[in-house]
Structure formats: C-alpha cells, structure tokens
Write an enzyme that holds these catalytic residues in place. Structure first.
Site, PDB file in Angstrom:
ATOM      1  N   ALA A 178       0.794  -1.227   0.000  1.00 28.29           N
ATOM      2  CA  ALA A 178       0.000   0.000   0.000  1.00 28.29           C
ATOM      3  C   ALA A 178       0.824   1.274   0.000  1.00 28.29           C
ATOM      4  O   ALA A 178       0.352   2.313  -0.461  1.00 28.29           O
ATOM      5  CB  ALA A 178      -0.953  -0.003   1.200  1.00 28.29           C
ATOM      6  N   ASP A 222       0.574  -3.656  -5.780  1.00 23.80           N
ATOM      7  CA  ASP A 222       1.278  -2.558  -6.443  1.00 23.80           C
ATOM      8  C   ASP A 222       2.753  -2.768  -6.126  1.00 23.80           C
ATOM      9  O   ASP A 222       3.291  -2.193  -5.184  1.00 23.80           O
ATOM     10  CB  ASP A 222       0.760  -1.222  -5.913  1.00 23.80           C
ATOM     11  CG  ASP A 222       1.314  -0.034  -6.676  1.00 23.80           C
ATOM     12  OD1 ASP A 222       1.975  -0.254  -7.707  1.00 23.80           O
ATOM     13  OD2 ASP A 222       1.105   1.099  -6.238  1.00 23.80           O
ATOM     14  N   CYS A 269       4.823   0.624 -11.673  1.00 23.59           N
ATOM     15  CA  CYS A 269       5.059   1.882 -12.386  1.00 23.59           C
ATOM     16  C   CYS A 269       6.333   1.724 -13.220  1.00 23.59           C
ATOM     17  O   CYS A 269       7.181   2.605 -13.268  1.00 23.59           O
ATOM     18  CB  CYS A 269       5.147   3.074 -11.435  1.00 23.59           C
ATOM     19  SG  CYS A 269       6.354   2.899 -10.107  1.00 23.59           S
TER      20      CYS A 269
END
Length: 432
Positions: free
Chosen positions: A243, A312, A365
């Site tokens: 997170a 993520d 990313c």
C-alpha cells in the site's frame, strides 16, 4: 544569495546526492534545505533548478566529461550543464566559480581545460551511444526497445518532459466538478479517469482548503485507473498488499462508498503512519493498516478471505523518471534482477489471500516487460487456478466510461502515448 553562492550551494547538494546513491534525491534535498534555513524560497528554487538540471541530464553530462578522460565530479557536472545545457561560453561559466566564503572555489587548470573542450558541443550529440543520446541507462535499453520499438525515441523524449500535476477528486466528499470549484485553480478533467483533474503549471495544492478538507488527493491519472480496475465495490473485502502511503487504498475506498473492508499492508511503518493520516483527512472509515514484518503469518491466516487483492509491486520505477530523474542513475541492472525475484515472491504470497472467484490485480510503475508481462505470464504458468481477465472486460465491469486507453490484454500506459506516468496493470481471476 549571489549567483556564485547559489552555484556553490547546488554543488554541495549534488555532493550530498552522489555520496548517498541509494537514497532518493528529493529526500536528500529536503534534509539539505532544512539544515540551511537561511536559504530563502527564491534562492532555494534557483539552487534546486541547477541541481535538478544536472540530475536530469547526468547521463549525457557524464558521457561528455568522460570523453575528456577526467574523473566526473559535482563541480564538473555543473560546469558541463552551464556550457552544454545553458549555452554559456567557458569564460562566462568559469566566472561563476569564485573563491571566498560563499563561492565554490575557482576552476583549476584541468577543469578549465574541460570547459574549453566542451565549448560549442551540443548537449545531445549525433555520435553518442543510444544510452546517453536517449537519456536512458544501458541496463534499461533492452526492455525499453522491446516495449516501444520504433516509438522509443518519442517515449524517451516524453520521459524528459515536465510531468503534469494530477489530482483525484474524493468521491466520498465531492464530485469532480465540486472539487474543481473548491480548488480555485485552473484545472481540466483528465481524459480517462472520471475523478481526475490536471493542473496547469506549478501549484501548491497542499496549502489549499480543498486538499486540507480531503476533497482532493494528489494522484497521477494512471494510478487512478489501476485503482479503478481492481473493481472494488461496496461490501467487499479488499487487500492493498503493497500500500505504501495508501494512494490506491483511498481511491478504492471511494469506489466502495466506505462500505466493506480494506486492509492496507506495507513493510514500512512510517509509510503506514502517513497512510493513516491521509485516510483520516479523506474521511475513509472502512480501512485498516497492517505492518508486514519478517516471519509474519498474516497472509497464511487470512488465506482465501479477500474478494480483491491489489499488488502494487516494488519496481524500478522507470515509468516515473520524468518525476524522479535521479533514479536513472540511482537504479542499476542488479536492482532490476533483484526486484524481478521479489515481485515473483510477493505475487505468490498475495495469491493465497484471494478467495475462489476473487481477483488478483498486479501493477507496477515500470515500463520494462521483465517486470510486467513477463511476471504475469510466469505467474499464470505457475498458478493454473488463475486466468487473466481481458482489459476491456475489467474496464467495463469497473463501470469506467468509454473504452480503455490502450489495446491489448493488460493496461500499459506511457507518457508519450497516454500523458500519464508509465504504468502496467493486469487483472487475474481465481477459479471458483
């Protein structure tokens, strides 16, 4: 401060960055200026612009200095930027290097020779190797070529451009239109996220009442789309397994209308403390945090309990290089290899949390296939009870407007093609 003193301060800041190559430059700069509160706001901007100019062009500046056979130093990097990047003549640039208490010290004979050798040279030379020419480190070139092919030059140029400031309107407190009005700044809706706002020019959002009251959060549009693709709905149990500061946790709480439960997990206690503050400001009541620690059996105890699990994953961050230019030099090929192994391990652990019929959403990313499609393919081969959900299906089921911004089975965003940071997202479903 005089121009000579600002130059000296920029060199000192670059020394601090180069002496701590594993730390982000923005964190080092924050400490640097806290210890020098006598540097005013205008001077701080000038010092930062000079230092960040070097960091953005460091690969090219180091290549040019390397052609002279002289060891690279922060002083030479600044000198090279003034001549190659700002068009100064050697004599003009050397005058900024002055002695005295507030100066950087005059150039020595070797430095003067470097200055003369750089005179008239272009910052981007046609004879440069692809790495410095495109401003990409050698270790990232194979993956970038595989990703973009003929579009590589355009994408590399976009990674050098200034990034916009995107905000997400907090649907728990306001519509996008109401948030825009409360913000009181010139902004336009983002093209793909129904909650996104894009500001024009620089802005201090954190000082606005709209931000302090939790009506908006800073979040790139690409990150908003990943949170949407999780498909978190009211009443679900959701785990945000990596997170961080909970940007996507906040976005998912909004799509859940504060109903159900989100557990935001991370290995960093400071990041989770920051996340808790953001959750309170945003009015999120359905989220809790959990600190992951070595030997933690939390995942095993909660196996099969979550409708949605978002990973993520930690990655090279190649998709954010326009925001974090120092990462081009801070990250290495060894880091890539280590991260690929860590991503594989995290995916395997987090998959246990997904209930039958639930979904595992993997995101980075990064623009590198090794961290993106290759990871997903490897995971699906090793976990036969999961299958990929096509992007178009996940997009429609999440209630997103229009068609996805890209074709293909997964979300793959880039600065040149989509105007966002570089992001990847794959949605996988566990068999019932």
């Amino acid at each position: 401060m005089t121009p000579e003193a600002r130059l000296a301060a920029a060199i000192d800041l670059l020394h601090a960055v180069m002496e701590q190559p594993r730390r982000p430059a923005d964190a080092i700069a924050a400490e640097f200026f806290r210890a020098r509160r006598y540097i005013g706001g205008g001077d701080r901007r000038e010092v930062s612009d000079l230092a960040w100019g070097v960091l953005r062009q460091r690969l090219r500046l180091e290549w040019w200095i390397g052609q002279t056979g002289v060891r690279v130093t922060p002083r030479l990097l600044v000198l090279a930027l003034l001549i190659l990047g700002r068009g100064m003549k050697p004599g003009e640039a050397s005058k900024l290097f002055m002695g005295g208490r507030y100066g950087a010290g005059t150039l020595d004979v070797g430095e003067e020779e470097v200055a003369r050798s750089l005179a008239g040279k272009p910052l981007v030379g046609k004879d440069m190797p692809d790495g410095p020419r495109l401003n990409l480190p050698e270790w990232a070139l194979p993956g970038m070529r595989a990703r973009f092919g003929a579009a590589l030059e355009a994408e590399a140029a976009a990674l050098e451009a200034a990034a916009p400031l995107d905000l997400r309107a907090n649907a728990l407190k306001a519509t996008r239109e109401a948030a825009m009005a409360a913000l009181g700044m010139e902004a336009v809706p983002t093209p793909h996220s129904p909650w996104g706002l894009r500001l024009r020019g620089r802005a201090s959002v954190a000082a606005t009442p709209a931000y302090k009251d939790g009506l908006v959060e800073v979040q790139d549009e690409g990150s908003q789309l990943i949170a949407a693709l999780v498909g978190a709905k009211p009443g679900m149990r959701v785990a945000d397994y990596c997170a961080g500061a909970a940007g996507k946790t906040l976005a998912m709480a909004a799509t859940m209308a504060n109903q159900g439960r989100i557990t935001a997990c991370d290995v960093s206690a400071p990041r989770l403390e920051g996340a808790a503050k953001r959750l309170r400001r945003a009015g999120v009541h359905n989220a809790e945090t959990h600190l992951l620690s070595p030997g933690d059996r939390w995942a095993k105890r909660r196996a099969g309990q979550f409708d949605r699990v978002l990973v993520d994953a930690p990655c090279t961050g190649t998709g954010t290089w326009r925001r974090n230019p120092d990462a081009r030099s801070r990250t290495t090929g060894e880091d890539l290899a280590e991260l690929v192994g860590k991503q594989r391990e995290i995916l395997s652990i987090s998959a246990q949390l997904v209930r039958p019929g639930g979904r595992l959403v993997y995101a980075t990313c990064s623009l590198l296939p090794e961290e993106d499609e290759a990871q997903v393919d490897g995971f699906l081969q090793a976990h036969g009870d999961f299958h990929a959900v096509p992007l178009a299906q996940a997009w429609a089921e999440a209630g997103m407007p229009g068609a996805p911004p890209c074709e293909g089975p997964h979300l793959a965003l880039s600065p040149a093609a989509h105007g966002t940071d570089g992001f990847f997202c794959a949605v996988m479903e566990r068999a019932s």
